[in-house]
Design an enzyme around this catalytic site. Structure first.
Site, PDB file in Angstrom:
ATOM      1  CB  ILE A   1      -0.930  -0.022   1.239  1.00 28.81           C
ATOM      2  CG1 ILE A   1      -1.965  -1.150   1.091  1.00 28.81           C
ATOM      3  CG2 ILE A   1      -1.625   1.317   1.428  1.00 28.81           C
ATOM      4  CD1 ILE A   1      -2.745  -1.456   2.361  1.00 28.81           C
TER       5      ILE A   1
ATOM      6  CG  ASP B   1      13.180   0.608  12.839  1.00 32.13           C
ATOM      7  OD1 ASP B   1      11.985   0.907  13.056  1.00 32.13           O
ATOM      8  OD2 ASP B   1      13.732  -0.378  13.360  1.00 32.13           O
ATOM      9  CB  VAL B   2       8.652   4.137  11.424  1.00 35.89           C
ATOM     10  CG1 VAL B   2       8.661   4.425   9.948  1.00 35.89           C
ATOM     11  CG2 VAL B   2       7.999   2.794  11.735  1.00 35.89           C
TER      12      VAL B   2
ATOM     13  CB  SER C   1      -6.602  -2.413   9.653  1.00 34.74           C
ATOM     14  OG  SER C   1      -7.202  -3.671   9.380  1.00 34.74           O
TER      15      SER C   1
ATOM     16  CG  ASP D   1      10.121  -0.031   3.639  1.00 33.53           C
ATOM     17  OD1 ASP D   1       8.952  -0.068   3.213  1.00 33.53           O
ATOM     18  OD2 ASP D   1      10.648  -0.982   4.272  1.00 33.53           O
TER      19      ASP D   1
ATOM     20  CB  VAL E   1      -4.818  -4.761   0.656  1.00 38.30           C
ATOM     21  CG1 VAL E   1      -4.280  -4.078  -0.596  1.00 38.30           C
ATOM     22  CG2 VAL E   1      -5.794  -3.849   1.393  1.00 38.30           C
TER      23      VAL E   1
ATOM     24  CE1 TYR F   1      -1.872  -4.966  11.054  1.00 44.29           C
ATOM     25  CE2 TYR F   1      -4.220  -5.403  11.111  1.00 44.29           C
ATOM     26  CZ  TYR F   1      -3.114  -4.922  10.454  1.00 44.29           C
ATOM     27  OH  TYR F   1      -3.247  -4.374   9.204  1.00 44.29           O
TER      28      TYR F   1
ATOM     29  CE  LYS G   1      -2.550  -1.473  11.080  1.00 42.22           C
ATOM     30  NZ  LYS G   1      -1.724  -0.523  10.331  1.00 42.22           N
TER      31      LYS G   1
HETATM   32  N1  LIG Z   1      -2.628  -5.959   3.307  1.00 37.45           N
HETATM   33  C1  LIG Z   1      -3.760  -5.821   3.971  1.00 37.45           C
HETATM   34  O1  LIG Z   1      -4.705  -6.624   3.808  1.00 37.45           O
HETATM   35  C2  LIG Z   1      -3.948  -4.667   4.903  1.00 37.45           C
HETATM   36  C3  LIG Z   1      -5.237  -4.432   5.397  1.00 37.45           C
HETATM   37  C4  LIG Z   1      -5.453  -3.381   6.264  1.00 37.45           C
HETATM   38  C5  LIG Z   1      -4.396  -2.564   6.637  1.00 37.45           C
HETATM   39  N2  LIG Z   1      -3.157  -2.804   6.142  1.00 37.45           N
HETATM   40  C6  LIG Z   1      -2.088  -1.920   6.583  1.00 37.45           C
HETATM   41  O2  LIG Z   1      -1.497  -1.290   5.480  1.00 37.45           O
HETATM   42  C7  LIG Z   1      -0.151  -0.942   5.772  1.00 37.45           C
HETATM   43  C8  LIG Z   1       0.742  -1.424   4.648  1.00 37.45           C
HETATM   44  O3  LIG Z   1       0.672  -2.842   4.636  1.00 37.45           O
HETATM   45  P1  LIG Z   1       0.933  -3.692   3.337  1.00 37.45           P
HETATM   46  O4  LIG Z   1      -0.172  -4.653   3.234  1.00 37.45           O
HETATM   47  O5  LIG Z   1       1.245  -2.800   2.193  1.00 37.45           O
HETATM   48  O6  LIG Z   1       2.217  -4.511   3.835  1.00 37.45           O
HETATM   49  P2  LIG Z   1       3.662  -4.743   3.180  1.00 37.45           P
HETATM   50  O7  LIG Z   1       4.280  -5.768   4.043  1.00 37.45           O
HETATM   51  O8  LIG Z   1       3.536  -4.970   1.734  1.00 37.45           O
HETATM   52  O9  LIG Z   1       4.378  -3.333   3.403  1.00 37.45           O
HETATM   53  C9  LIG Z   1       4.751  -2.893   4.677  1.00 37.45           C
HETATM   54  C10 LIG Z   1       6.051  -2.119   4.562  1.00 37.45           C
HETATM   55  O10 LIG Z   1       6.345  -1.588   5.855  1.00 37.45           O
HETATM   56  C11 LIG Z   1       7.734  -1.708   6.039  1.00 37.45           C
HETATM   57  N3  LIG Z   1       8.043  -1.680   7.472  1.00 37.45           N
HETATM   58  C12 LIG Z   1       7.682  -2.582   8.397  1.00 37.45           C
HETATM   59  N4  LIG Z   1       8.182  -2.232   9.593  1.00 37.45           N
HETATM   60  C13 LIG Z   1       8.864  -1.090   9.408  1.00 37.45           C
HETATM   61  C14 LIG Z   1       9.618  -0.243  10.258  1.00 37.45           C
HETATM   62  N5  LIG Z   1       9.813  -0.514  11.570  1.00 37.45           N
HETATM   63  N6  LIG Z   1      10.176   0.883   9.746  1.00 37.45           N
HETATM   64  C15 LIG Z   1      10.020   1.157   8.449  1.00 37.45           C
HETATM   65  N7  LIG Z   1       9.342   0.384   7.579  1.00 37.45           N
HETATM   66  C16 LIG Z   1       8.773  -0.726   8.058  1.00 37.45           C
HETATM   67  C17 LIG Z   1       8.105  -3.028   5.385  1.00 37.45           C
HETATM   68  O11 LIG Z   1       9.488  -3.114   5.090  1.00 37.45           O
HETATM   69  C18 LIG Z   1       7.243  -2.991   4.147  1.00 37.45           C
HETATM   70  O12 LIG Z   1       7.926  -2.392   3.059  1.00 37.45           O
HETATM   71  C19 LIG Z   1       0.157  -1.585   7.129  1.00 37.45           C
HETATM   72  O13 LIG Z   1       0.043  -0.621   8.142  1.00 37.45           O
HETATM   73  C20 LIG Z   1      -0.934  -2.625   7.279  1.00 37.45           C
HETATM   74  O14 LIG Z   1      -1.226  -2.891   8.614  1.00 37.45           O
HETATM   75  C21 LIG Z   1      -2.911  -3.840   5.282  1.00 37.45           C
END
Ligand SMILES: NC(=O)c1ccc[n+]([C@@H]2O[C@H](COP(=O)([O-])OP(=O)(O)OC[C@H]3O[C@@H](n4cnc5c(N)ncnc54)[C@H](O)[C@@H]3O)[C@@H](O)[C@H]2O)c1
Length: 300
Positions: free
Chosen positions: A63, A109-110, A189, A82, A235, A202, A206
């Site tokens: 996302i 690292d956030v 989420s 990232d 997603v 989680y 959220k």
């Molecule tokens: N995929 C889903 O179904 C879904 C649904 C609802 C919410 N979300 C939320 O959307 C957001 C993005 O998720 P996604 O599905 O794209 O996942 P993803 O795993 O594809 O991307 C997450 C990114 O966050 C980075 N990351 C993780 N920890 C980190 C840190 N400490 N510092 C910096 N970067 C860090 C990872 O390296 C990765 O590139 C997340 O917050 C997730 O909870 C995802």
């Protein structure tokens, strides 16, 4: 440095600062008061997308990556942060190549306060005014509450929730400087509103983001900075891959979604882009559910 009073919470019972008064900044030029407030709409389609840069955490994948590309497509410079530095740099190069915008990819690292400060400085120096934040970095940490270990709880809350507050704090001054039009989007989420037995940390993180959204809206609204959340459903990203690898999981999710398919990251990114644009100039303190109808029919 900004005056410390701007960083300090008022004591209970302290007189409330009028919502419309601009905050004076020490050591920087004080722009006209109107420049501190959200843009005012006077008709339809007369507000341009802010010309400022946007920081996207977790922009190396899923996302966050789709949001960076969508924002770049609308002409905004992007700072992709990232913990996977190679992915951040690759995505930044793609944004620049495909959309001709300034872009920077940084390994951040956030959860590390000191790295946030230097990342803000570097991004501001390379991209100019920063008027947007998308906090998309997130992790799952599946473990039922009866078997939850403290390290998992802390890590999930740190990345998903605490970092949202720390990022807001770290970027506050640059967002203020970039006004009008500055805005923040937290990726929450649908798990903020529905319980999942294997995702207590989680779900809590959220849900916490929605509270943070409202609190930050209350504080930053008078400064013209809007704060919103997006609540995606399922997603198709690497985060969901372990679940989708289970036999029948994809079909199960699709069958419970009125729109009949999982979201692609771009489905979420277009909503993020909207919330960061001046088309959303009067939208703050709320969350947008983007789940293909899953929660509307109670089938999560
Ligand atoms: N995929 C889903 O179904 C879904 C649904 C609802 C919410 N979300 C939320 O959307 C957001 C993005 O998720 P996604 O599905 O794209 O996942 P993803 O795993 O594809 O991307 C997450 C990114 O966050 C980075 N990351 C993780 N920890 C980190 C840190 N400490 N510092 C910096 N970067 C860090 C990872 O390296 C990765 O590139 C997340 O917050 C997730 O909870 C995802």
């Amino acid at each position: 440095m900004p005056p410390t009073s701007r960083k300090t919470a008022p004591s209970p019972g302290a007189p409330k600062r009028p919502g419309t008064s601009p905050r004076t900044r020490t050591g920087t030029s004080t722009a006209d008061a109107s420049a501190r407030r959200a843009p005012r709409r006077r008709g339809h389609g007369d507000l341009a997308t802010p010309g400022t840069a946007v920081v996207i955490t977790g922009g190396g994948s899923g996302i966050g990556a789709a949001s960076a590309l969508a924002l770049a497509q609308s002409g905004r410079a992007v700072a992709i942060w990232d913990r996977n530095g190679a992915a951040a740099k690759a995505l930044a190069a793609r944004c620049a190549d495909e959309h001709g915008v300034a872009a920077i990819g940084l390994r951040v690292d956030v959860t590390a306060t000191t790295s946030l400060k230097s990342a803000v400085r570097r991004s501001r120096a390379e991209l100019g005014p920063i008027g947007g934040l998308v906090h998309a970095a997130g992790i799952g940490g599946p473990a039922p509450v009866s078997a939850l270990d403290e390290a998992t709880w802390d890590e999930v809350l740190d990345v998903n929730l605490r970092a949202g507050a720390l990022l807001t704090r770290a970027l506050h001054d640059v967002l203020l400087d970039a006004n009008p039009g500055s805005a923040i989007v937290f990726i929450s989420s649908i798990e903020a509103s529905v319980g999942s037995a294997f995702l207590p940390a989680y779900c809590a993180s959220k849900a916490g983001l929605l509270g943070l959204t409202r609190a930050a809206c209350a504080e930053l609204g008078p400064e013209g900075i809007r704060v919103n959340s997006v609540c995606p459903g399922a997603v198709d990203t690497p985060l969901l891959a372990p679940l989708l690898a289970m036999p029948g999981a994809r079909e199960h999710l699709e069958s419970r979604t009125p729109l009949g398919r999982l979201a692609q990251p771009e489905d979420i990114a277009s909503v993020v882009r909207f919330l960061l644009s001046d088309d959303a100039a009067y939208v703050t303190g709320t969350s947008l559910v983007v789940d293909g109808g899953m929660t509307a029919v109670g089938s999560v």
